[in-house]
Design a protein around this motif. Structure first.
Motif: not given
Length: 244
Positions: A139-146, A175-181, A186-191, A213-216
């Protein structure tokens, strides 16, 4: 961060790796998630040679230098490729079945250990986290510990090569390539994932796909610098992380 080792009765991927190595054949390694439909991991791909690896992985192996740590080494395909290049690598995994296979395949230094186990006190010039290596952060919340753990393990001037994927494409509108999040969720990459191999079922676990970008951003907040090394063909990328 969890520091557990997988027991064999809860290790479907290890069982699949072990069976494929010993029988040259394996059944279906099934993957379940509350966010996606059932999927399957082709076990044969876990034994791929250097020439059949994605360009991102080949690049990381070629750039790795000094004393190298291969995290979540699985069947040992990356470690064996590094050894063939004459490089010094320590391969670790939390699966005893996978470590047994690595040893039998000829990995010189294969160990059953969790990356976040504080009793593992060695240091490295390069830490490799491949095959969506960001996943073990959970999870993103684990980034500091990582990143704190990485500071403990990296030698001066050392670096991490990590690959991941940006899953935002899964939320694109046709239809238009827009991103709906859902920004309130939760962050969409947390699976969450769960695996099954024959009658062996693993526990559910968190797995992190993180856009560059989020990693950076998290890297910068934790005293690291993120550099984009290479983009893959399907929203994936290889990043280099160094202490700022």
């Amino acid at each position: 961060m969890e520091t557990t080792i997988l027991p064999a009765e809860k290790d479907p991927m290890g069982a699949a790796i072990h069976e494929f190595f010993n029988r040259r054949n394996a059944g279906r390694l099934r993957v379940f998630s509350s966010q996606f439909d059932e999927d399957e991991i082709p076990v044969r791909q876990l034994f791929r040679s250097f020439s059949s690896m994605p360009a991102i992985e080949r690049t990381a192996l070629q750039l790795a230098q000094g004393r190298i740590l291969d995290v979540g080494a699985g069947s040992g395909c990356h470690a064996l490729a590094l050894q063939e290049m004459g490089k010094d690598v320590c391969a670790i995994d939390v699966s005893s079945l996978s470590v047994e296979v690595m040893i039998q395949r000829g990995v010189n230094d294969a160990r059953l250990i969790n990356l976040f186990d504080q009793s593992f006190r060695e240091s490295f010039d390069t830490i490799l986290m491949l095959m969506n290596g960001s996943g073990i952060i959970g999870k993103l919340s684990n980034m500091p510990a990582f990143f704190q753990r990485m500071k403990q393990m990296l030698r001066p001037g050392g670096c991490i090569y990590m690959d991941s994927s940006d899953l935002s494409y899964l939320f694109e509108e046709e239809e238009d390539g827009s991103i709906l999040i859902d920004l309130a969720g939760n962050y969409y990459g947390e699976i969450d994932f769960r695996m099954k191999y024959k009658d062996i079922e693993g526990d559910s676990f968190h797995w992190l796909y993180v856009d560059f970008e989020t990693l950076g951003l998290y890297a910068s907040e934790c005293g690291f610098k993120a550099e984009l090394v290479k983009r893959g063909k399907h929203y994936d990328y290889l990043a280099k992380l160094t202490v700022a």
